[in-house]
Scaffold this motif. Structure first.
Motif, PDB file in Angstrom:
ATOM      1  N   ILE A 149       4.084   0.629  -6.594  1.00 13.77           N
ATOM      2  CA  ILE A 149       4.252  -0.142  -5.360  1.00 13.77           C
ATOM      3  C   ILE A 149       5.737  -0.410  -5.179  1.00 13.77           C
ATOM      4  CG2 ILE A 149       3.821  -2.354  -4.224  1.00 13.77           C
ATOM      5  CD1 ILE A 149       1.132  -2.469  -5.619  1.00 13.77           C
ATOM      6  N   LYS A 150       6.255   0.000  -4.045  1.00 16.10           N
ATOM      7  CA  LYS A 150       7.659  -0.259  -3.716  1.00 16.10           C
ATOM      8  C   LYS A 150       7.699  -1.186  -2.515  1.00 16.10           C
ATOM      9  CE  LYS A 150       9.180   4.300  -5.313  1.00 16.10           C
ATOM     10  NZ  LYS A 150       9.785   5.598  -4.908  1.00 16.10           N
ATOM     11  N   ALA A 151       8.481  -2.249  -2.650  1.00 20.01           N
ATOM     12  CA  ALA A 151       8.542  -3.229  -1.560  1.00 20.01           C
ATOM     13  C   ALA A 151       9.965  -3.771  -1.430  1.00 20.01           C
ATOM     14  CB  ALA A 151       7.565  -4.373  -1.818  1.00 20.01           C
ATOM     15  N   GLU A 152      10.223  -4.348  -0.269  1.00 18.69           N
ATOM     16  CA  GLU A 152      11.520  -4.967   0.001  1.00 18.69           C
ATOM     17  C   GLU A 152      11.288  -6.420   0.392  1.00 18.69           C
ATOM     18  OE1 GLU A 152      14.808  -2.784   2.176  1.00 18.69           O
ATOM     19  OE2 GLU A 152      14.247  -4.269   3.689  1.00 18.69           O
ATOM     20  N   THR A 153      12.071  -7.326  -0.174  1.00 13.57           N
ATOM     21  CA  THR A 153      11.908  -8.744   0.129  1.00 13.57           C
ATOM     22  C   THR A 153      12.691  -9.112   1.389  1.00 13.57           C
ATOM     23  OG1 THR A 153      13.843  -9.594  -1.061  1.00 13.57           O
ATOM     24  CG2 THR A 153      11.858  -9.133  -2.359  1.00 13.57           C
ATOM     25  N   GLY A 168      12.088 -18.344 -14.499  1.00 15.32           N
ATOM     26  CA  GLY A 168      13.088 -19.140 -13.785  1.00 15.32           C
ATOM     27  C   GLY A 168      13.865 -18.382 -12.737  1.00 15.32           C
ATOM     28  N   GLU A 169      13.304 -17.304 -12.199  1.00 15.91           N
ATOM     29  CA  GLU A 169      13.999 -16.502 -11.197  1.00 15.91           C
ATOM     30  C   GLU A 169      13.660 -16.987  -9.781  1.00 15.91           C
ATOM     31  OE1 GLU A 169      16.243 -14.435 -11.902  1.00 15.91           O
ATOM     32  OE2 GLU A 169      15.923 -14.024 -14.027  1.00 15.91           O
ATOM     33  N   ASP A 170      14.490 -16.566  -8.824  1.00 17.60           N
ATOM     34  CA  ASP A 170      14.272 -16.934  -7.425  1.00 17.60           C
ATOM     35  C   ASP A 170      12.943 -16.368  -6.923  1.00 17.60           C
ATOM     36  OD1 ASP A 170      16.729 -18.163  -7.437  1.00 17.60           O
ATOM     37  OD2 ASP A 170      17.786 -16.440  -6.578  1.00 17.60           O
ATOM     38  N   LEU A 171      12.260 -17.151  -6.111  1.00 22.39           N
ATOM     39  CA  LEU A 171      10.959 -16.730  -5.590  1.00 22.39           C
ATOM     40  C   LEU A 171      11.107 -15.942  -4.290  1.00 22.39           C
ATOM     41  CD1 LEU A 171       8.820 -19.921  -6.318  1.00 22.39           C
ATOM     42  CD2 LEU A 171       9.361 -17.974  -7.807  1.00 22.39           C
ATOM     43  N   ILE A 172      10.019 -15.292  -3.899  1.00 19.17           N
ATOM     44  CA  ILE A 172      10.002 -14.406  -2.737  1.00 19.17           C
ATOM     45  C   ILE A 172       9.138 -15.020  -1.643  1.00 19.17           C
ATOM     46  CG2 ILE A 172       9.136 -12.157  -1.942  1.00 19.17           C
ATOM     47  CD1 ILE A 172       9.873 -11.100  -4.763  1.00 19.17           C
ATOM     48  N   ARG A 173       9.607 -14.945  -0.398  1.00 21.70           N
ATOM     49  CA  ARG A 173       8.834 -15.499   0.722  1.00 21.70           C
ATOM     50  C   ARG A 173       8.028 -14.422   1.443  1.00 21.70           C
ATOM     51  NH1 ARG A 173      13.763 -17.920   1.867  1.00 21.70           N
ATOM     52  NH2 ARG A 173      13.967 -16.671   3.757  1.00 21.70           N
ATOM     53  N   SER A 174       8.578 -13.221   1.521  1.00 24.11           N
ATOM     54  CA  SER A 174       7.877 -12.155   2.244  1.00 24.11           C
ATOM     55  C   SER A 174       8.258 -10.799   1.679  1.00 24.11           C
ATOM     56  CB  SER A 174       8.215 -12.209   3.745  1.00 24.11           C
ATOM     57  OG  SER A 174       9.589 -11.923   3.942  1.00 24.11           O
ATOM     58  N   VAL A 175       7.411  -9.799   1.931  1.00 26.00           N
ATOM     59  CA  VAL A 175       7.688  -8.434   1.476  1.00 26.00           C
ATOM     60  C   VAL A 175       7.348  -7.438   2.581  1.00 26.00           C
ATOM     61  CG1 VAL A 175       7.314  -8.864  -0.998  1.00 26.00           C
ATOM     62  CG2 VAL A 175       5.385  -8.191   0.448  1.00 26.00           C
ATOM     63  N   LYS A 176       8.036  -6.313   2.514  1.00 33.09           N
ATOM     64  CA  LYS A 176       7.737  -5.186   3.395  1.00 33.09           C
ATOM     65  C   LYS A 176       7.467  -3.979   2.504  1.00 33.09           C
ATOM     66  CE  LYS A 176      11.143  -3.035   5.413  1.00 33.09           C
ATOM     67  NZ  LYS A 176      12.270  -2.736   6.307  1.00 33.09           N
ATOM     68  N   TYR A 177       6.312  -3.333   2.690  1.00 33.95           N
ATOM     69  CA  TYR A 177       5.979  -2.171   1.865  1.00 33.95           C
ATOM     70  C   TYR A 177       6.846  -0.971   2.253  1.00 33.95           C
ATOM     71  CZ  TYR A 177       1.743  -4.695   0.494  1.00 33.95           C
ATOM     72  OH  TYR A 177       0.860  -5.624  -0.003  1.00 33.95           O
ATOM     73  N   LEU A 178       7.366  -0.298   1.239  1.00 36.70           N
ATOM     74  CA  LEU A 178       8.131   0.923   1.462  1.00 36.70           C
ATOM     75  C   LEU A 178       7.255   2.157   1.252  1.00 36.70           C
ATOM     76  CD1 LEU A 178      11.455  -0.080  -0.342  1.00 36.70           C
ATOM     77  CD2 LEU A 178      10.861  -0.290   2.087  1.00 36.70           C
ATOM     78  N   ILE A 189       6.696  -1.902  -8.806  1.00 38.74           N
ATOM     79  CA  ILE A 189       5.662  -2.302  -9.770  1.00 38.74           C
ATOM     80  C   ILE A 189       4.854  -1.071 -10.156  1.00 38.74           C
ATOM     81  CG2 ILE A 189       3.724  -3.841 -10.247  1.00 38.74           C
ATOM     82  CD1 ILE A 189       4.617  -5.593  -7.985  1.00 38.74           C
ATOM     83  N   GLU A 190       4.644  -0.911 -11.465  1.00 35.13           N
ATOM     84  CA  GLU A 190       3.884   0.253 -11.932  1.00 35.13           C
ATOM     85  C   GLU A 190       2.917  -0.151 -13.041  1.00 35.13           C
ATOM     86  OE1 GLU A 190       4.556   4.530 -14.192  1.00 35.13           O
ATOM     87  OE2 GLU A 190       6.288   3.510 -13.312  1.00 35.13           O
ATOM     88  N   ILE A 191       1.744   0.454 -13.018  1.00 37.38           N
ATOM     89  CA  ILE A 191       0.735   0.300 -14.070  1.00 37.38           C
ATOM     90  C   ILE A 191       0.882   1.461 -15.043  1.00 37.38           C
ATOM     91  CG2 ILE A 191      -1.745   0.508 -14.556  1.00 37.38           C
ATOM     92  CD1 ILE A 191      -1.343  -2.144 -13.439  1.00 37.38           C
ATOM     93  N   PHE A 237      -4.686   3.490  -8.923  1.00 36.45           N
ATOM     94  CA  PHE A 237      -5.153   3.687  -7.553  1.00 36.45           C
ATOM     95  C   PHE A 237      -5.808   2.412  -7.019  1.00 36.45           C
ATOM     96  CE2 PHE A 237      -7.774   5.790  -4.233  1.00 36.45           C
ATOM     97  CZ  PHE A 237      -6.756   6.468  -3.584  1.00 36.45           C
ATOM     98  N   VAL A 238      -6.619   1.781  -7.857  1.00 33.35           N
ATOM     99  CA  VAL A 238      -7.269   0.520  -7.479  1.00 33.35           C
ATOM    100  C   VAL A 238      -6.224  -0.584  -7.350  1.00 33.35           C
ATOM    101  CG1 VAL A 238      -8.992  -1.200  -8.146  1.00 33.35           C
ATOM    102  CG2 VAL A 238      -9.406   1.218  -8.621  1.00 33.35           C
ATOM    103  N   PHE A 239      -5.289  -0.615  -8.304  1.00 38.09           N
ATOM    104  CA  PHE A 239      -4.226  -1.633  -8.278  1.00 38.09           C
ATOM    105  C   PHE A 239      -3.450  -1.560  -6.962  1.00 38.09           C
ATOM    106  CE2 PHE A 239       0.068  -3.183  -9.077  1.00 38.09           C
ATOM    107  CZ  PHE A 239      -0.168  -4.379  -9.733  1.00 38.09           C
ATOM    108  N   LYS A 240      -3.123  -0.344  -6.551  1.00 40.53           N
ATOM    109  CA  LYS A 240      -2.362  -0.205  -5.308  1.00 40.53           C
ATOM    110  C   LYS A 240      -3.204  -0.553  -4.090  1.00 40.53           C
ATOM    111  CE  LYS A 240       1.141   2.550  -3.069  1.00 40.53           C
ATOM    112  NZ  LYS A 240       2.020   3.736  -3.126  1.00 40.53           N
ATOM    113  N   ALA A 241      -4.506  -0.256  -4.153  1.00 38.84           N
ATOM    114  CA  ALA A 241      -5.393  -0.640  -3.052  1.00 38.84           C
ATOM    115  C   ALA A 241      -5.468  -2.159  -2.925  1.00 38.84           C
ATOM    116  CB  ALA A 241      -6.786  -0.062  -3.276  1.00 38.84           C
ATOM    117  N   LEU A 242      -5.381  -2.866  -4.054  1.00 37.00           N
ATOM    118  CA  LEU A 242      -5.431  -4.330  -4.041  1.00 37.00           C
ATOM    119  C   LEU A 242      -4.137  -4.953  -3.539  1.00 37.00           C
ATOM    120  CD1 LEU A 242      -7.160  -5.279  -7.425  1.00 37.00           C
ATOM    121  CD2 LEU A 242      -7.948  -5.891  -5.140  1.00 37.00           C
ATOM    122  N   PHE A 243      -2.996  -4.459  -4.082  1.00 39.52           N
ATOM    123  CA  PHE A 243      -1.716  -5.122  -3.849  1.00 39.52           C
ATOM    124  C   PHE A 243      -0.785  -4.370  -2.903  1.00 39.52           C
ATOM    125  CE2 PHE A 243      -3.197  -6.569  -8.025  1.00 39.52           C
ATOM    126  CZ  PHE A 243      -3.053  -7.948  -7.904  1.00 39.52           C
ATOM    127  N   GLY A 244      -1.174  -3.165  -2.480  1.00 40.11           N
ATOM    128  CA  GLY A 244      -0.250  -2.357  -1.689  1.00 40.11           C
ATOM    129  C   GLY A 244      -0.734  -1.963  -0.314  1.00 40.11           C
TER     130      GLY A 244
END
Length: 297
Positions: free
Chosen positions: A67-71, A39-49, A79-81, A10-17
């Motif tokens: 946390i579900k997001a779209e780049t 070595g994976e491609d980086l992300i410029r922006s996200v939209k929360y789902l 992302i899940e704890i 719950f705290v994790f999602k409050a921080l990052f979501g």
């Protein structure tokens, strides 16, 4: 001020979501440090789902909060704890990937429209026992020549329990795992200050956690979720204890029945068998009858 534990989902999602720029930037920084490490491609922006809201805990305090997001490329991130061991967790994370991957196209769209899906599991226990690495990264590879079937599958495991380096030598995603591991623990103020001085990302994350921890509404929700989690642990422990005790009782009962069967086969009388097994007479009569029937066959 006491910091809340960021390994609480719950705290994790409050921080990052949260649907604000600070939270979104923290998520992008965490994602990019995770992806950069492999070595994976980086992300410029996200939209929360599924952006954070306080009501998420009200109806089911034990529900999984991810946390579900779209780049910007339409790629999906989940992302899940996970704080308690679960035998089927690998299958579950693969299922989450498959479910999320399938959601990237509509019914009438061609398969070419499927988008890369990234699942990140942050674990508070040793989930990948085959490796000592803090960060393991799974893809679909040909077994002998090791080329990738498709870049669409990425599953990451980040295990905070495998963090052993000192704060001063940590880099990238290791710093994030140190933040999750150290923050919220009593007596860790000096370590948190050292972590805060390591990078701008850590400073922003700790300041954001301080803000979240000072929120009375958040604190109330956190306490309710922690109580529900402890109650569930107690229920499971009680059920296991009852199961063990029942198993012992059933084992003892089975041993008594086997003793009675052997005694009757050796010609012992009912009273003698009752004395040595302490089984009810009616049950002993049934055992005796069964033994005699088997003998006559």
């Amino acid at each position: 001020m006491k910091l809340l534990n960021p390994m609480n989902d719950f705290v994790f999602k409050a921080l990052f979501g949260r649907e604000d720029q600070t939270s979104k930037q923290l998520l992008i920084d965490l994602l990019n440090d995770t992806l950069r490490a492999k070595g994976e491609d980086l992300i410029r922006s996200v939209k929360y789902l599924n952006p954070f809201n306080y009501k998420e805990h009200e109806f089911d305090k034990l529900s999984v909060l991810d946390i579900k997001a779209e780049t910007e490329k339409g790629e999906r991130v989940n992302i899940e704890i996970q704080v308690k061991p679960e035998i089927s967790y690998r299958k579950r994370s693969l299922y989450y990937w498959a479910k999320t991957y399938a959601e990237t196209i509509g019914e009438a769209e061609p398969y070419e429209e499927l988008k890369k899906t990234i699942v990140i599991n942050i674990m508070d226990y040793d989930a990948i026992k085959e490796s000592k690495k803090l960060h393991t990264h799974f893809k679909l590879l040909e077994r002998e020549e090791h080329f990738t079937l498709t870049e669409d599958l990425q599953i990451h495991y980040l295990e905070v329990t495998k963090l052993e380096k000192e704060i001063e030598v940590l880099e990238g995603v290791e710093l994030w795992m140190a933040f999750l591991k150290e923050a919220g623990k009593v007596g860790n103020e000096e370590r948190i200050e050292r972590l805060k001085r390591r990078s701008e990302n850590m400073s922003k994350a700790i300041e954001s956690l301080e803000t979240v921890s000072a929120d009375e509404k958040m604190l109330e929700a956190y306490r309710a979720r922690e109580k529900a989690r402890r109650d569930e642990i107690s229920k499971i422990a009680y059920a296991k204890k009852q199961g063990i005790e029942q198993g012992i009782e059933q084992g003892e009962k089975r041993a008594k029945i086997e003793t009675a069967e052997k005694a009757f086969k050796n010609g012992a009388d009912l009273d003698f068998v009752a004395e040595i097994t302490d089984l009810p007479l009616e049950e002993l009569k049934e055992i005796e009858k069964r033994v005699q029937s088997e003998r006559s066959q």
